[in-house]
Design a protein around this motif. Structure first.
Motif, PDB file in Angstrom:
ATOM      1  N   PRO A  86       0.838  -1.209   0.000  1.00 32.19           N
ATOM      2  CA  PRO A  86       0.000   0.000   0.000  1.00 32.19           C
ATOM      3  C   PRO A  86       0.867   1.251   0.000  1.00 32.19           C
ATOM      4  CG  PRO A  86       0.084  -0.969   2.190  1.00 32.19           C
ATOM      5  CD  PRO A  86       0.778  -1.938   1.271  1.00 32.19           C
ATOM      6  N   PRO A  87       0.430   2.308  -0.659  1.00 28.56           N
ATOM      7  CA  PRO A  87       1.237   3.531  -0.710  1.00 28.56           C
ATOM      8  C   PRO A  87       1.220   4.276   0.620  1.00 28.56           C
ATOM      9  CG  PRO A  87      -0.873   3.901  -1.753  1.00 28.56           C
ATOM     10  CD  PRO A  87      -0.831   2.435  -1.406  1.00 28.56           C
ATOM     11  N   ARG A  88       2.286   4.992   0.885  1.00 28.32           N
ATOM     12  CA  ARG A  88       2.346   5.858   2.051  1.00 28.32           C
ATOM     13  C   ARG A  88       1.814   7.228   1.646  1.00 28.32           C
ATOM     14  NH1 ARG A  88       7.737   7.371   5.659  1.00 28.32           N
ATOM     15  NH2 ARG A  88       6.741   8.970   6.952  1.00 28.32           N
ATOM     16  N   SER A 152      11.429  13.362   1.124  1.00 25.40           N
ATOM     17  CA  SER A 152      12.553  12.437   0.953  1.00 25.40           C
ATOM     18  C   SER A 152      12.350  11.135   1.724  1.00 25.40           C
ATOM     19  CB  SER A 152      13.851  13.110   1.401  1.00 25.40           C
ATOM     20  OG  SER A 152      13.774  13.494   2.765  1.00 25.40           O
ATOM     21  N   ARG A 153      11.466  11.136   2.717  1.00 22.88           N
ATOM     22  CA  ARG A 153      11.232   9.916   3.494  1.00 22.88           C
ATOM     23  C   ARG A 153      10.375   8.899   2.737  1.00 22.88           C
ATOM     24  NH1 ARG A 153       8.705  14.222   5.192  1.00 22.88           N
ATOM     25  NH2 ARG A 153       6.428  14.305   5.330  1.00 22.88           N
ATOM     26  N   ILE A 154       9.783   9.309   1.633  1.00 22.36           N
ATOM     27  CA  ILE A 154       8.958   8.399   0.840  1.00 22.36           C
ATOM     28  C   ILE A 154       9.813   7.865  -0.305  1.00 22.36           C
ATOM     29  CG2 ILE A 154       6.818   8.150  -0.478  1.00 22.36           C
ATOM     30  CD1 ILE A 154       5.704  10.539   0.977  1.00 22.36           C
ATOM     31  N   ASP A 155      10.126   6.576  -0.256  1.00 23.64           N
ATOM     32  CA  ASP A 155      11.025   5.986  -1.255  1.00 23.64           C
ATOM     33  C   ASP A 155      10.488   6.144  -2.669  1.00 23.64           C
ATOM     34  OD1 ASP A 155      12.741   5.242   0.720  1.00 23.64           O
ATOM     35  OD2 ASP A 155      12.063   3.168   0.837  1.00 23.64           O
ATOM     36  N   ALA A 156       9.176   5.986  -2.842  1.00 21.96           N
ATOM     37  CA  ALA A 156       8.576   6.031  -4.172  1.00 21.96           C
ATOM     38  C   ALA A 156       8.732   7.397  -4.820  1.00 21.96           C
ATOM     39  CB  ALA A 156       7.093   5.656  -4.095  1.00 21.96           C
ATOM     40  N   ILE A 157       8.911   8.441  -4.025  1.00 27.05           N
ATOM     41  CA  ILE A 157       9.112   9.791  -4.554  1.00 27.05           C
ATOM     42  C   ILE A 157      10.588  10.162  -4.571  1.00 27.05           C
ATOM     43  CG2 ILE A 157       8.650  12.240  -4.118  1.00 27.05           C
ATOM     44  CD1 ILE A 157       5.911  11.470  -3.135  1.00 27.05           C
TER      45      ILE A 157
END
Length: 243
Positions: A86-88, A152-157
């Protein structure tokens, strides 16, 4: 032969997606990719038939990268991280939103692609392409820095943002090399010289990767920040609604 092989793979992709994937939009995406390959083949034939006219040759180049920008998200949508994890979700309260910046990045890159194709095929001078490169560099840097500084804490971004910034730096260097070999040094060459060919081909290839990375970043922002996308979908009362 390479083009035929790509077309063959596109047929397999469209049939496989239509039969195996339950998501209707994915079925249509696979068919769209196949349709673009067919259109690309038609434009390629017209390019040869009419001896490289600038308009058709440039459309051929632009459509090729459009297909690539559909093939890359298909890879993303069918990967295990997209399907299983699931996405954050985060809230984007900045204006303009990061999603808006990613769309603007795709737009300026596409304009840059068309201007570069017109220049290579002698349909336009070099200066519009060089002038727009400054605009593209500013917009892409703005987008990548916003993504890295805020999310930056979201890997997908974070990952596509870092990739986009790295490719942008490489692309600017390759663009300078292509300008030197094609315009400054090779404008009187009877046949394209090897440095000109290498710098130009590499410049086009990195440009395709840069455009595809911007598309991936836009998709990930749309997924992780639904509020950013909701502002672009007004309700009947004029208020934003969730997409």
């Amino acid at each position: 032969m390479i083009a035929q092989f790509v077309g063959f793979l596109s047929i397999i992709l469209a049939v496989w997606t239509w039969r195996a994937d339950r998501r209707r939009w994915m079925k249509y995406l696979g068919v769209t990719a196949l349709g673009l390959v067919i259109a690309q083949g038609v434009l390629g034939g017209l390019t040869v038939l009419f001896y490289l006219p600038p308009a058709i040759s440039s459309a051929h180049a632009a459509l090729a990268q459009t297909f690539f920008c559909i093939a890359v998200p298909i890879t993303l949508f069918t990967g295990p991280k997209w399907v299983e994890e699931p996405p954050r979700v985060e809230v984007d309260e900045q204006r303009p939103s990061l999603f808006t910046l990613t769309l603007l990045s795709i737009f300026v890159l596409y304009v840059q692609l068309i201007l570069g194709a017109l220049f290579r095929h002698h349909g336009l001078s070099w200066w519009p392409h060089v002038l727009n490169s400054g605009t593209a560099a500013i917009v892409l840097s703005w987008t990548a820095i916003r993504a890295l500084s805020r999310y930056s804490r979201i890997d997908a971004i974070r990952r596509p943002a870092i990739t986009m910034l790295s490719l942008l730096i490489a692309q600017l260097c390759l663009g300078f090399a292509a300008f030197l070999t094609r315009v400054a040094w090779g404008h009187d060459a009877i046949q394209p010289e090897l440095p000109m060919v290498i710098s130009t081909v590499t410049h086009v290839a990195v440009g395709a990767l840069l455009l595809a990375t911007a598309v991936v970043l836009a998709v990930q922002v749309w997924r992780c920040m639904p509020v950013a996308f909701a502002e672009c979908v007004p309700s009947r009362q004029g208020k934003p609604v969730a997409a």
